[in-house]
Design an enzyme around this catalytic site. Sequence first.
Site, short mmCIF file in Angstrom:
data_model
loop_
_atom_site.label_atom_id
_atom_site.label_comp_id
_atom_site.label_asym_id
_atom_site.label_seq_id
_atom_site.Cartn_x
_atom_site.Cartn_y
_atom_site.Cartn_z
N CYS A 93 -44.51 -25.63 32.54
CA CYS A 93 -43.06 -25.44 32.58
C CYS A 93 -42.44 -25.21 31.21
O CYS A 93 -41.22 -25.04 31.10
CB CYS A 93 -42.40 -26.62 33.28
SG CYS A 93 -42.85 -26.72 35.03
N HIS A 104 -35.27 -28.28 31.20
CA HIS A 104 -36.17 -27.89 32.29
C HIS A 104 -35.68 -28.54 33.57
O HIS A 104 -35.38 -29.73 33.60
CB HIS A 104 -37.60 -28.33 31.95
CG HIS A 104 -38.52 -28.32 33.14
ND1 HIS A 104 -38.61 -27.23 33.97
CD2 HIS A 104 -39.37 -29.25 33.63
CE1 HIS A 104 -39.49 -27.49 34.93
NE2 HIS A 104 -39.96 -28.71 34.75
N ASN A 159 -37.21 -27.28 41.87
CA ASN A 159 -37.96 -27.12 40.62
C ASN A 159 -38.55 -25.71 40.60
O ASN A 159 -39.50 -25.42 41.32
CB ASN A 159 -39.05 -28.17 40.53
CG ASN A 159 -39.81 -28.14 39.20
OD1 ASN A 159 -39.86 -27.12 38.52
ND2 ASN A 159 -40.42 -29.26 38.84
#
Length: 314
Positions: free
Chosen positions: A110, A243, A273
């Site tokens: 990520c 994030h 996500n």
Amino acid sequence: MYINTLSHYLPSTVVPNSYFEPVNGITDEWIEARTGIKERRKAGPDENTNTMAVEAVRKALPNLPFPLEELDLIVGATYSPYDTVSTLAHIVQAELGVNNIPAVSISSACSSTLNAMEIVEGYFAMGKAKHALVIVSEHNTAYANETDKVAGHLWGDGAAAIFVSKERQTDRDLKVEEIITGGAACTGKGTEGVQLKPWDGGIIMPHGRDVFINACQYMSETTREIIEKNGYKVSDLNYFIPHQANNRISQNVAGQLELTEEQVVSNIQYLGNTGCAGCAIGFSETQDKFKPGDLIVLAVFGGGYSYGAMLVKA
């Protein structure tokens, strides 16, 4: 280094939390309380990591401030590829029809958006490129195990495109002041916290508590480091784009940095996500709010315990 154009693409299919209760027994209320997620986007049957990337790029082209034929670098970033040989960058290159330029793809979980930007920074510094495209895309739902009670309900799909130039192109360009990245694989459950083994259960998160602790620590510390290193105070920050993993992580980091709710950009509630694309999508979604002189930080943390921060000035 300057960001010229930002765009993003989201699939049209919306998956609400209520979808998961008959699948894995997790209720809408439980998911929202633990993650902040209310719904997420899911790629359609004819969509994948590459098609979403292409759509994000297409949306950016009308606002591109330099001729497309001057593009001399493409960097793709994803951990959920559709094809590991003809990569994300190659497919976008073919779509744009800009041949004989570097087209490379990377994965650092990520954190990949900032690592891709750092690669561009390196090409610029070496004089090997002047105009670049960073494309980030995740097809998480293709790899997710929806029956997994720990992480099966977290994932969403989407893509973002960032066109970058070595020199300023217009007075609307955003200046990248600095990028800091690192890896902390030796910390805690660094190599075990989040895993994606396509032949062994898809995306899993067997050590969620360890991920939470380290994500909160590294994103807050790296954000503070990059702000202070460049002569600013955390209170000078206008927008913080973390994030988009879990709203409790974002709130924890914001609390450590003493940021207000208005300063923190969040799309986890309606996108889930979206992996390395999450902060880039948030960046694109927020761009119309930026005013000259605004300070923006993107902070990331990913599986393998990669981390980073990027300081941008409008």
